[in-house]
Design an enzyme around this catalytic site. Structure first.
Site, PDB file in Angstrom:
ATOM      1  N   ARG A  76       0.806  -1.235   0.000  1.00 61.26           N
ATOM      2  CA  ARG A  76       0.000   0.000   0.000  1.00 61.26           C
ATOM      3  C   ARG A  76       0.834   1.277   0.000  1.00 61.26           C
ATOM      4  O   ARG A  76       0.352   2.342   0.390  1.00 61.26           O
ATOM      5  CB  ARG A  76      -0.978   0.018   1.172  1.00 61.26           C
ATOM      6  CG  ARG A  76      -2.014  -1.082   1.091  1.00 61.26           C
ATOM      7  CD  ARG A  76      -3.200  -0.818   2.003  1.00 61.26           C
ATOM      8  NE  ARG A  76      -3.955  -2.052   2.145  1.00 61.26           N
ATOM      9  CZ  ARG A  76      -3.769  -2.936   3.134  1.00 61.26           C
ATOM     10  NH1 ARG A  76      -2.880  -2.690   4.068  1.00 61.26           N
ATOM     11  NH2 ARG A  76      -4.499  -4.015   3.175  1.00 61.26           N
ATOM     12  N   LYS A  97       2.422  11.050 -11.642  1.00 61.18           N
ATOM     13  CA  LYS A  97       1.654  10.041 -12.351  1.00 61.18           C
ATOM     14  C   LYS A  97       2.463   8.757 -12.482  1.00 61.18           C
ATOM     15  O   LYS A  97       3.608   8.776 -12.917  1.00 61.18           O
ATOM     16  CB  LYS A  97       1.295  10.524 -13.763  1.00 61.18           C
ATOM     17  CG  LYS A  97       0.206  11.565 -13.774  1.00 61.18           C
ATOM     18  CD  LYS A  97      -0.216  11.848 -15.211  1.00 61.18           C
ATOM     19  CE  LYS A  97      -1.335  12.850 -15.288  1.00 61.18           C
ATOM     20  NZ  LYS A  97      -1.732  13.099 -16.691  1.00 61.18           N
ATOM     21  N   GLU A 112       8.105  17.120 -25.802  1.00 61.37           N
ATOM     22  CA  GLU A 112       7.492  17.605 -24.556  1.00 61.37           C
ATOM     23  C   GLU A 112       8.086  18.955 -24.138  1.00 61.37           C
ATOM     24  O   GLU A 112       7.398  19.789 -23.557  1.00 61.37           O
ATOM     25  CB  GLU A 112       7.652  16.582 -23.427  1.00 61.37           C
ATOM     26  CG  GLU A 112       6.962  15.245 -23.672  1.00 61.37           C
ATOM     27  CD  GLU A 112       5.437  15.254 -23.408  1.00 61.37           C
ATOM     28  OE1 GLU A 112       4.911  16.259 -22.887  1.00 61.37           O
ATOM     29  OE2 GLU A 112       4.788  14.252 -23.745  1.00 61.37           O
ATOM     30  N   LYS A 147       6.050  22.767 -15.892  1.00 58.65           N
ATOM     31  CA  LYS A 147       5.160  21.675 -15.498  1.00 58.65           C
ATOM     32  C   LYS A 147       4.830  21.765 -14.013  1.00 58.65           C
ATOM     33  O   LYS A 147       3.687  21.547 -13.601  1.00 58.65           O
ATOM     34  CB  LYS A 147       5.779  20.311 -15.834  1.00 58.65           C
ATOM     35  CG  LYS A 147       4.824  19.181 -15.493  1.00 58.65           C
ATOM     36  CD  LYS A 147       5.108  17.885 -16.191  1.00 58.65           C
ATOM     37  CE  LYS A 147       3.988  16.891 -15.844  1.00 58.65           C
ATOM     38  NZ  LYS A 147       4.238  15.544 -16.329  1.00 58.65           N
ATOM     39  N   GLU A 173      -5.297  16.521 -11.162  1.00 53.70           N
ATOM     40  CA  GLU A 173      -5.745  16.625 -12.545  1.00 53.70           C
ATOM     41  C   GLU A 173      -7.252  16.798 -12.701  1.00 53.70           C
ATOM     42  O   GLU A 173      -7.927  16.034 -13.380  1.00 53.70           O
ATOM     43  CB  GLU A 173      -5.298  15.394 -13.343  1.00 53.70           C
ATOM     44  CG  GLU A 173      -5.368  15.617 -14.843  1.00 53.70           C
ATOM     45  CD  GLU A 173      -4.617  14.532 -15.619  1.00 53.70           C
ATOM     46  OE1 GLU A 173      -4.472  13.425 -15.111  1.00 53.70           O
ATOM     47  OE2 GLU A 173      -4.195  14.845 -16.744  1.00 53.70           O
ATOM     48  N   ARG A 184      -4.412  21.367 -14.950  1.00 49.27           N
ATOM     49  CA  ARG A 184      -3.407  20.405 -15.361  1.00 49.27           C
ATOM     50  C   ARG A 184      -3.710  19.810 -16.732  1.00 49.27           C
ATOM     51  O   ARG A 184      -2.820  19.316 -17.422  1.00 49.27           O
ATOM     52  CB  ARG A 184      -3.322  19.289 -14.316  1.00 49.27           C
ATOM     53  CG  ARG A 184      -2.229  18.317 -14.584  1.00 49.27           C
ATOM     54  CD  ARG A 184      -1.912  17.548 -13.328  1.00 49.27           C
ATOM     55  NE  ARG A 184      -0.989  16.467 -13.608  1.00 49.27           N
ATOM     56  CZ  ARG A 184      -0.391  15.746 -12.680  1.00 49.27           C
ATOM     57  NH1 ARG A 184      -0.622  15.991 -11.414  1.00 49.27           N
ATOM     58  NH2 ARG A 184       0.436  14.788 -13.000  1.00 49.27           N
ATOM     59  N   ASN A 240      -1.902  18.224 -21.346  1.00 48.46           N
ATOM     60  CA  ASN A 240      -2.279  17.179 -22.303  1.00 48.46           C
ATOM     61  C   ASN A 240      -2.345  17.696 -23.738  1.00 48.46           C
ATOM     62  O   ASN A 240      -2.832  16.991 -24.623  1.00 48.46           O
ATOM     63  CB  ASN A 240      -3.622  16.568 -21.900  1.00 48.46           C
ATOM     64  CG  ASN A 240      -3.495  15.759 -20.631  1.00 48.46           C
ATOM     65  OD1 ASN A 240      -2.488  15.090 -20.407  1.00 48.46           O
ATOM     66  ND2 ASN A 240      -4.498  15.844 -19.780  1.00 48.46           N
ATOM     67  N   HIS A 296      -1.872  15.395 -26.599  1.00 44.71           N
ATOM     68  CA  HIS A 296      -1.921  14.026 -26.072  1.00 44.71           C
ATOM     69  C   HIS A 296      -3.205  13.286 -26.415  1.00 44.71           C
ATOM     70  O   HIS A 296      -3.208  12.059 -26.449  1.00 44.71           O
ATOM     71  CB  HIS A 296      -1.718  14.032 -24.560  1.00 44.71           C
ATOM     72  CG  HIS A 296      -0.278  14.217 -24.164  1.00 44.71           C
ATOM     73  ND1 HIS A 296       0.450  15.336 -24.516  1.00 44.71           N
ATOM     74  CD2 HIS A 296       0.581  13.425 -23.479  1.00 44.71           C
ATOM     75  CE1 HIS A 296       1.679  15.224 -24.042  1.00 44.71           C
ATOM     76  NE2 HIS A 296       1.787  14.074 -23.406  1.00 44.71           N
ATOM     77  N   HIS A 347      -2.303   9.967 -27.975  1.00 46.40           N
ATOM     78  CA  HIS A 347      -2.624   8.651 -27.414  1.00 46.40           C
ATOM     79  C   HIS A 347      -3.413   7.815 -28.410  1.00 46.40           C
ATOM     80  O   HIS A 347      -3.238   6.601 -28.483  1.00 46.40           O
ATOM     81  CB  HIS A 347      -3.411   8.800 -26.112  1.00 46.40           C
ATOM     82  CG  HIS A 347      -2.545   9.152 -24.932  1.00 46.40           C
ATOM     83  ND1 HIS A 347      -3.063   9.491 -23.710  1.00 46.40           N
ATOM     84  CD2 HIS A 347      -1.199   9.211 -24.800  1.00 46.40           C
ATOM     85  CE1 HIS A 347      -2.070   9.744 -22.866  1.00 46.40           C
ATOM     86  NE2 HIS A 347      -0.936   9.591 -23.511  1.00 46.40           N
ATOM     87  N   HIS A 366       6.298   7.777 -27.755  1.00 43.29           N
ATOM     88  CA  HIS A 366       5.310   8.687 -27.186  1.00 43.29           C
ATOM     89  C   HIS A 366       5.521  10.122 -27.688  1.00 43.29           C
ATOM     90  O   HIS A 366       4.584  10.785 -28.135  1.00 43.29           O
ATOM     91  CB  HIS A 366       5.395   8.627 -25.660  1.00 43.29           C
ATOM     92  CG  HIS A 366       4.512   9.604 -24.953  1.00 43.29           C
ATOM     93  ND1 HIS A 366       3.141   9.492 -24.925  1.00 43.29           N
ATOM     94  CD2 HIS A 366       4.800  10.735 -24.262  1.00 43.29           C
ATOM     95  CE1 HIS A 366       2.624  10.488 -24.235  1.00 43.29           C
ATOM     96  NE2 HIS A 366       3.609  11.263 -23.824  1.00 43.29           N
TER      97      HIS A 366
END
Lengths: 368, 368
Positions: free
Chosen positions: B120, B142, B184, B226, B236, B240, B244, B247, B251, B264
């Site tokens: 955990r 992330k 990026e 960032k 997010e 935020r 993206n 993206h 994606h 990517h």
């Protein structure tokens, strides 16, 4: 209906306890960011309650994606978790979809971990259908699955938005599971509330007979005690360890026997007797206190003797337990009935003696 | 060495940027709760840097459990994650063991998700060895793995305790990956800082030539931008989303082609051109702005045309993206060079037109 508020700041939530709550899905609708949920249940609980919950949610304008998992602790693993992810993705569930767990601890832990990790986290509601889940996993935010090398080794803390503990659903709970749930109820008394422990000694027969008022009180007081401890220590760095009374031995029993042989509550019951024996051997409590705990557990129909596992194997399993720090096993012991303490300085021979003191003449699993 | 502090209250941490940091493992030792770490790396990066990092950590009194994963986005999945869990359990790592990610984004995301979920949650340190990981995944917390139905569908937010961005390790980065990282960097300029975008137009050749000072500046300014955005919105839910940019299309390209075909950053580059085209078609920016972005990306050696994917397939993939809400695709568009905005009200024909405007004559993947 009674409500216990779990105070965790912006992650605080309500636990409603009472009769007929499954039909009151409006309570769930209130906390949803959008009128769509995935109800995760299992092949045993689903046929009993999924239709009723789906109808109630439908009446409140909430669409339901049903996800039915196989039943059993042996399915609390990645393959089962993936069934949840697959269903969520196949139904294009987005970050606003709430996951509702309808079932016992295994369903709650698995669905909760899916909620913690699907798209990096979606909301979560619990509708626990076993006594164990109502008094234990509904508070604390622990979610997770098992790994072949250890129980609950993979998981996350993820608080629900709401818990509905419907006392009526306990009517269909198998006898053995009801008794297993009582182990955690008794634990809550013995670690923190001598008066509640006394109430349990006076009322254990009513609980075993499933008297609704007695069950509601036991659930409420258990939840309150656990909530007090968790509020002090959400991420389990300090006082929350007290809730692990009986669990260090208990997890070793479960892992040693293989998941699914003994129920969690049964392993914890035997584990609590071992921890009490260890407390007595350390001079913290009297033998009479051990006898009192043993007697109450026995009246609840729980095992008070260890299974046939060699002491050496138990010790090894406890060392890999995730509550061990730097290889040192931390034990929760009793300083009195109603007052638990944490100790990490116990000599191995004392631990071996406590295990031996609980060895039964019979190595069989609890009667089913 | 320069240090950027990520302000997230009690989860705040430092990003150190500079030369020779891999040898300065004392910086890592400072943040460890106990002198033991699991270094997670891959079969490409491990042979280059694992010994050096292990030796440096050993010099600081820190014991290392090495975990070497297969290399590639196609391995960012449950099976690989399980290799980490297996190694941690086999070595009896407890909750005080810190996981150190030594590698690019895939290693960082996988190791970070292992850190978020092992017992955990255990502490996490990042040593990013690609430009992309230094400027992107080192900030924001992330973590996650892919699911056959979608990229990063399973994950958690888990902040590191420390990030060491050693500019020297970029010397061994393959050309194509360096260029992918620049996508990026350019994104950070175009969404929020027109001056930095201008600096990139003036210095892109120095970056491609790997001039250390230029790279250090690009990493630092990217991380700062960032960090500003993430500090506004850790989970997010709002601003935020601007990160993206490119993206949503990107994606869809990655998923549509299958992970591992385009990098990517390459998919994001083409995605940014599509998003800019859509911005122009929506009247937000001039065609000259699109041309400016396209030119900078082309000078960085990045693809500025879409791969051969039917527009219908792109649209479907975007709808299942986890940034979609209630089935509605949210697009990040440009209101100016240096200023991005979020829009969720775009008509489908405009999106189709933007995709068509970026269709290349050649469907081949970028040169390797």
């Amino acid at each position: 209906m009674q409500t216990v508020r779990i105070a965790l700041g912006e992650r605080g939530y309500d636990i409603h306890i009472g009769r007929g709550l499954l039909a009151r899905a409006g309570l769930i609708a209130e906390v949803l960011p959008q009128p769509r949920v995935a109800v995760v249940t299992n092949a045993t609980v689903g046929p009993l309650y999924l239709d009723a919950l789906t109808a109630a949610l439908g009446g409140a304008g909430v669409a339901v994606v049903p996800v039915v998992l196989p039943d059993g602790e042996q399915h609390k693993n990645w393959e089962t978790l993936n069934l949840v992810y697959d269903a969520l993705l196949a139904n294009r569930c987005d970050r606003g979809t709430t996951i509702v767990a309808l079932g016992g601890g295994v369903v709650g832990d698995t669905a909760g971990f899916a909620a913690a990790t699907y798209q990096r986290g979606v909301p979560f509601v619990q509708v626990p259908t076993t006594l164990l889940a109502q008094v234990d996993s509904s508070v604390g935010g622990k979610t997770g699955i098992n790994h072949p090398r250890g129980k609950n080794m993979i998981g996350a803390f993820h608080q629900p938005s709401l818990v509905l503990a419907d006392i009526d659903v306990l009517r269909t709970l198998p006898e053995r599971e009801l008794r297993a749930g009582l182990a955690e109820v008794i634990k809550h008394g013995v670690i923190r509330d001598a008066a509640f422990f006394g109430w349990l000694e006076a009322n254990v027969d009513r609980l075993v007979a499933r008297e609704t008022d007695a069950l509601a009180h036991a659930v409420r007081r258990s939840v309150e005690i656990k909530a007090e401890v968790v509020a002090l220590d959400e991420r389990e760095t300090g006082p929350r360890a007290l809730l692990n009374f009986g669990h260090t031995f208990g997890h070793a029993i479960e892992t040693g026997l293989g998941y699914g042989d003994w129920l969690h509550g049964e392993a914890v019951a035997a584990g609590m007797v071992m921890a009490a024996e260890l407390s007595a051997r350390t001079g913290l409590i009297a033998g009479a206190d051990v006898a009192r705990l043993r007697a109450l557990l026995a009246r609840a129909g729980l095992p008070v003797e260890a299974p046939a596992l060699p002491a050496q194997r138990m010790l090894e399993l406890m060392q890999v337990d995730k509550k061990a720090l730097r290889g040192r096993v931390r034990f929760v012991l009793l300083a009195a009935v109603g007052h638990a303490v944490v100790r990490d300085d116990l000599p191995e021979p004392a631990v071996r003696d406590a295990i031996a003191a609980c060895a039964g003449r019979d190595a069989a699993a609890p009667a089913r």
